[in-house]
Design an enzyme around this catalytic site. Structure first.
Site, mmCIF file in Angstrom:
data_model
loop_
_atom_site.group_PDB
_atom_site.id
_atom_site.type_symbol
_atom_site.label_atom_id
_atom_site.label_comp_id
_atom_site.label_asym_id
_atom_site.label_seq_id
_atom_site.Cartn_x
_atom_site.Cartn_y
_atom_site.Cartn_z
ATOM 1 N N ARG A 166 11.996 -10.810 -13.938
ATOM 2 C CA ARG A 166 11.757 -11.670 -15.119
ATOM 3 C C ARG A 166 12.420 -13.044 -14.964
ATOM 4 O O ARG A 166 12.933 -13.613 -15.932
ATOM 5 C CB ARG A 166 12.275 -11.031 -16.405
ATOM 6 C CG ARG A 166 11.615 -9.744 -16.788
ATOM 7 C CD ARG A 166 10.160 -9.936 -17.193
ATOM 8 N NE ARG A 166 9.670 -8.745 -17.842
ATOM 9 C CZ ARG A 166 9.233 -7.655 -17.206
ATOM 10 N NH1 ARG A 166 9.185 -7.639 -15.890
ATOM 11 N NH2 ARG A 166 8.813 -6.608 -17.882
ATOM 12 N N SER A 238 9.550 -6.641 -24.982
ATOM 13 C CA SER A 238 10.970 -6.286 -24.787
ATOM 14 C C SER A 238 11.845 -7.465 -25.177
ATOM 15 O O SER A 238 11.650 -8.574 -24.664
ATOM 16 C CB SER A 238 11.251 -5.952 -23.325
ATOM 17 O OG SER A 238 10.423 -4.919 -22.876
ATOM 18 N N GLU A 334 15.606 -11.088 -22.903
ATOM 19 C CA GLU A 334 14.376 -11.264 -22.131
ATOM 20 C C GLU A 334 13.527 -12.332 -22.827
ATOM 21 O O GLU A 334 12.858 -13.126 -22.193
ATOM 22 C CB GLU A 334 13.618 -9.940 -22.059
ATOM 23 C CG GLU A 334 12.668 -9.833 -20.865
ATOM 24 C CD GLU A 334 11.256 -10.280 -21.157
ATOM 25 O OE1 GLU A 334 10.532 -10.631 -20.229
ATOM 26 O OE2 GLU A 334 10.872 -10.289 -22.343
HETATM 27 P P1 FAD Z 1 5.284 -18.396 -23.932
HETATM 28 O O1 FAD Z 1 5.919 -17.307 -24.721
HETATM 29 O O2 FAD Z 1 4.575 -19.459 -24.672
HETATM 30 O O3 FAD Z 1 6.396 -19.050 -22.990
HETATM 31 C C1 FAD Z 1 7.241 -18.243 -22.197
HETATM 32 C C2 FAD Z 1 8.112 -19.134 -21.301
HETATM 33 O O4 FAD Z 1 7.298 -19.790 -20.337
HETATM 34 C C3 FAD Z 1 8.821 -20.251 -22.061
HETATM 35 O O5 FAD Z 1 10.056 -20.486 -21.418
HETATM 36 C C4 FAD Z 1 7.904 -21.458 -21.870
HETATM 37 O O6 FAD Z 1 8.613 -22.677 -21.942
HETATM 38 C C5 FAD Z 1 7.380 -21.215 -20.479
HETATM 39 N N1 FAD Z 1 6.001 -21.703 -20.233
HETATM 40 C C6 FAD Z 1 4.872 -21.237 -20.833
HETATM 41 N N2 FAD Z 1 3.792 -21.853 -20.309
HETATM 42 C C7 FAD Z 1 4.251 -22.726 -19.383
HETATM 43 C C8 FAD Z 1 3.617 -23.661 -18.494
HETATM 44 N N3 FAD Z 1 2.287 -23.817 -18.445
HETATM 45 N N4 FAD Z 1 4.417 -24.413 -17.680
HETATM 46 C C9 FAD Z 1 5.763 -24.255 -17.701
HETATM 47 N N5 FAD Z 1 6.405 -23.400 -18.508
HETATM 48 C C10 FAD Z 1 5.659 -22.643 -19.340
HETATM 49 N N6 FAD Z 1 6.077 -9.340 -20.299
HETATM 50 C C11 FAD Z 1 6.125 -8.679 -19.117
HETATM 51 O O7 FAD Z 1 6.549 -9.223 -18.094
HETATM 52 N N7 FAD Z 1 5.704 -7.386 -19.033
HETATM 53 C C12 FAD Z 1 5.221 -6.716 -20.092
HETATM 54 O O8 FAD Z 1 4.847 -5.543 -19.961
HETATM 55 C C13 FAD Z 1 5.154 -7.400 -21.345
HETATM 56 N N8 FAD Z 1 4.695 -6.777 -22.449
HETATM 57 C C14 FAD Z 1 4.632 -7.438 -23.636
HETATM 58 C C15 FAD Z 1 4.109 -6.760 -24.746
HETATM 59 C C16 FAD Z 1 4.019 -7.407 -25.964
HETATM 60 C C17 FAD Z 1 3.447 -6.680 -27.151
HETATM 61 C C18 FAD Z 1 4.424 -8.768 -26.082
HETATM 62 C C19 FAD Z 1 4.274 -9.497 -27.390
HETATM 63 C C20 FAD Z 1 4.954 -9.433 -24.986
HETATM 64 C C21 FAD Z 1 5.067 -8.766 -23.752
HETATM 65 N N9 FAD Z 1 5.585 -9.395 -22.611
HETATM 66 C C22 FAD Z 1 5.609 -8.739 -21.403
HETATM 67 C C23 FAD Z 1 6.135 -10.773 -22.715
HETATM 68 C C24 FAD Z 1 5.065 -11.893 -22.595
HETATM 69 O O9 FAD Z 1 3.791 -11.374 -22.770
HETATM 70 C C25 FAD Z 1 5.153 -12.590 -21.230
HETATM 71 O O10 FAD Z 1 6.430 -13.141 -21.039
HETATM 72 C C26 FAD Z 1 4.094 -13.699 -21.092
HETATM 73 O O11 FAD Z 1 4.038 -14.130 -19.755
HETATM 74 C C27 FAD Z 1 4.358 -14.894 -21.998
HETATM 75 O O12 FAD Z 1 3.227 -15.735 -21.945
HETATM 76 P P2 FAD Z 1 2.993 -16.891 -23.017
HETATM 77 O O13 FAD Z 1 1.823 -17.691 -22.581
HETATM 78 O O14 FAD Z 1 2.932 -16.319 -24.363
HETATM 79 O O15 FAD Z 1 4.323 -17.747 -22.820
HETATM 80 N N1 EPU Z 2 13.287 4.710 -23.381
HETATM 81 C C1 EPU Z 2 13.981 5.415 -24.345
HETATM 82 N N2 EPU Z 2 13.909 5.003 -25.639
HETATM 83 C C2 EPU Z 2 13.150 3.931 -26.010
HETATM 84 C C3 EPU Z 2 12.453 3.200 -25.030
HETATM 85 C C4 EPU Z 2 12.534 3.611 -23.703
HETATM 86 O O1 EPU Z 2 14.669 6.400 -24.027
HETATM 87 O O2 EPU Z 2 13.122 3.639 -27.205
HETATM 88 C C5 EPU Z 2 13.321 5.182 -21.985
HETATM 89 C C6 EPU Z 2 11.992 5.851 -21.620
HETATM 90 O O3 EPU Z 2 11.973 7.200 -21.989
HETATM 91 C C7 EPU Z 2 11.945 5.672 -20.123
HETATM 92 C C8 EPU Z 2 12.665 4.350 -19.921
HETATM 93 O O4 EPU Z 2 13.424 4.095 -21.101
HETATM 94 O O5 EPU Z 2 12.681 6.684 -19.482
HETATM 95 C C9 EPU Z 2 11.719 3.169 -19.632
HETATM 96 O O6 EPU Z 2 10.826 3.003 -20.733
HETATM 97 P P1 EPU Z 2 9.407 2.267 -20.583
HETATM 98 O O7 EPU Z 2 8.618 2.924 -19.495
HETATM 99 O O8 EPU Z 2 8.800 2.206 -21.928
HETATM 100 O O9 EPU Z 2 9.766 0.846 -20.054
HETATM 101 P P2 EPU Z 2 10.940 -0.200 -20.396
HETATM 102 O O10 EPU Z 2 11.914 -0.177 -19.281
HETATM 103 O O11 EPU Z 2 11.458 0.026 -21.755
HETATM 104 C C10 EPU Z 2 9.824 -2.129 -19.085
HETATM 105 C C11 EPU Z 2 9.493 -3.565 -19.317
HETATM 106 C C12 EPU Z 2 8.205 -3.677 -20.110
HETATM 107 C C13 EPU Z 2 7.084 -3.007 -19.323
HETATM 108 C C14 EPU Z 2 7.457 -1.547 -19.093
HETATM 109 C C15 EPU Z 2 6.458 -0.818 -18.219
HETATM 110 C C16 EPU Z 2 11.542 -4.825 -19.302
HETATM 111 C C17 EPU Z 2 12.546 -5.566 -20.092
HETATM 112 N N3 EPU Z 2 10.569 -4.246 -19.993
HETATM 113 O O12 EPU Z 2 10.121 -1.561 -20.359
HETATM 114 O O13 EPU Z 2 7.894 -5.048 -20.262
HETATM 115 O O14 EPU Z 2 5.855 -3.074 -20.007
HETATM 116 O O15 EPU Z 2 8.746 -1.476 -18.426
HETATM 117 O O16 EPU Z 2 6.594 -1.257 -16.901
HETATM 118 O O17 EPU Z 2 11.640 -4.792 -18.073
HETATM 119 C C18 EPU Z 2 8.246 -6.955 -21.651
HETATM 120 O O18 EPU Z 2 8.773 -7.495 -20.673
HETATM 121 O O19 EPU Z 2 8.109 -7.537 -22.749
HETATM 122 C C19 EPU Z 2 7.771 -5.576 -21.535
HETATM 123 C C20 EPU Z 2 7.216 -4.911 -22.552
#
Ligand code: FAD
Ligand code: EPU
Length: 340
Positions: A166, A238, A334
């Site tokens: 990240r 997250s 994050e």
């Molecule tokens: P923004 O939130 O608008 O910006 C994020 C950062 O990037 C900021 O620092 C901003 O300044 C910068 N930025 C944005 N666009 C540009 C650009 N064009 N040039 C330079 N800087 C820029 N993330 C994961 O990695 N894995 C996941 O599984 C995951 N699951 C998610 C689930 C949910 C329900 C939600 C709401 C979020 C999740 N995220 C996850 C976080 C998020 O989706 C990612 O970080 C995504 O890449 C953010 O994209 P955005 O366009 O909304 O960026």
């Molecule tokens: N867990 C718990 N309790 C909870 C949540 C998770 O015990 O409330 C335990 C689960 O049982 C599992 C472990 O934590 O053993 C990992 O959980 P999960 O697979 O849901 O993934 P995570 O580590 O919580 C990360 C990323 C997610 C990504 C998932 C799947 C980060 C900070 N988050 O979550 O990314 O989707 O793995 O790969 O690395 C995001 O970045 O916004 C995001 C959603």
């Protein structure tokens, strides 16, 4: 196309959905719009800046007093192809999941596990998005953008981006300085599937053949079962990173909590699951006013409707303190907190 506003409401432009505004907001769709805007609005030099995509990883604790720049550049273009690979140049404003859908439709592998991550292509490189055993750093060939310091456009190779969990150069030296306008991804024509995360493999096999379409469908189903849809409940995924700790600390913790989730990380370190730590502190499903902790995933903070950014931030600080107190583990944010 250029859109430029003053005192612009941001509620619909970020997924936490709290009521905040930006003093100035500038959105453009052609890379050449940017230097033109900057040269005709010289006062931008004195303003606080924020580059923004879909706002799915931001928490605003206050109104933003400066200029928000949103490079909403469209387009997916094949720039190179050989027997095994295909290189796509994608505009920063393309919705990430539309790119995944496009790649899976053409049977090009390498990003299918990243299905349904919200946000735009530009931020995929900033955040080094990751999920289900995949990180986008393995697919980014290069990143093109405009450097506000030098006022030049240039391309940074993937290996120069300092990608880590990240993290990237765009969150450090180039933070709010390098406006990403497009990203080149290298995809596979004969994909090798990555299925080691949790029970992903077994879940995909339930659909029959292991292929890109079934992997995408499975990842979407798993995500929908645990993560709140930002269109329904405000959140930014997250809120904290999973902490990476020394093996000695992990061993001490495992003596006391043998059921603790943990995974090997680089350099002999151990990655802990922040969601597990937060749940053990009793926060899962907690709600105070309209700020809360998701009841299916304790790593996700939510806005039930009218929480302020400050209320959500204060709750995150309490959670951080309680995890530190109980486990001696420091949680890093994050989400990008703006205005704190
Ligand atoms: P923004 O939130 O608008 O910006 C994020 C950062 O990037 C900021 O620092 C901003 O300044 C910068 N930025 C944005 N666009 C540009 C650009 N064009 N040039 C330079 N800087 C820029 N993330 C994961 O990695 N894995 C996941 O599984 C995951 N699951 C998610 C689930 C949910 C329900 C939600 C709401 C979020 C999740 N995220 C996850 C976080 C998020 O989706 C990612 O970080 C995504 O890449 C953010 O994209 P955005 O366009 O909304 O960026
Ligand atoms: N867990 C718990 N309790 C909870 C949540 C998770 O015990 O409330 C335990 C689960 O049982 C599992 C472990 O934590 O053993 C990992 O959980 P999960 O697979 O849901 O993934 P995570 O580590 O919580 C990360 C990323 C997610 C990504 C998932 C799947 C980060 C900070 N988050 O979550 O990314 O989707 O793995 O790969 O690395 C995001 O970045 O916004 C995001 C959603």
């Amino acid at each position: 196309m250029i859109r430029s506003y003053t005192d612009y409401p941001l509620k619909k432009h970020h997924t936490f959905g709290n009521e905040v505004s930006a003093k100035y907001y500038f959105e453009f769709t052609e890379p050449e719009d940017l230097p033109l805007f900057l040269s005709t609005n010289k006062e931008w030099h004195d303003l606080k800046l924020l580059i923004m995509g879909e706002g799915s990883n931001l928490l605003f604790v206050d109104d933003f007093p400066g200029l928000i720049i949103n490079p909403n550049i469209p387009g997916i273009e094949i720039v190179r192809e050989d027997r095994n690979n295909i290189w796509l140049q994608v505009g920063a404003g393309v919705v990430w999941d539309q790119l995944v859908e496009f790649a899976v439709f053409h049977n090009w592998g390498g990003i299918e596990n990243l299905s349904l991550i919200p946000g735009k292509v530009g931020a995929s490189a900033v955040q080094n998005i990751g999920a289900y055993g995949m990180e986008i750093q393995d697919r980014i060939e290069s990143v093109k953008g405009y450097d506000l310091d030098t006022e030049f456009e240039y391309t940074i190779e993937g290996y120069e981006c300092q990608f880590a969990y990240r993290d990237s150069i765009f969150k450090k030296l180039f933070k709010n300085r390098f406006i990403i306008t497009s990203v080149v991804y290298k995809l596979d024509k004969f994909p090798e599937f990555i299925l080691h995360y949790g029970d992903l493999k077994a879940e995909v096999q339930k659909l029959g053949e292991v292929n890109l379409r079934n992997i995408r469908q499975t990842v979407i189903r798993i995500r929908e079962s645990k993560l709140p849809d930002p269109a329904v409940v405000g959140n930014a995924g997250s809120f904290f990173k999973n902490p990476i700790v020394d093996a000695s600390l992990a061993e001490d913790l495992l003596d006391n909590y043998p059921a603790m989730s943990h995974y090997p990380a680089d350099d002999g370190k151990i990655k802990l699951a922040a969601g597990w730590l937060i749940e053990q502190c009793g926060w899962k499903g907690f709600r105070r006013g309209d700020a809360g902790v998701h009841d299916k995933q304790a790593l996700v903070l939510i806005n039930y409707g009218n929480a302020t950014g400050r209320e959500i931030y204060d709750l995150s600080e309490e959670i951080k303190l309680s995890v530190l107190d109980k486990f001696g583990v420091y949680l890093e944010l994050e989400v990008n907190v703006i205005g704190e």
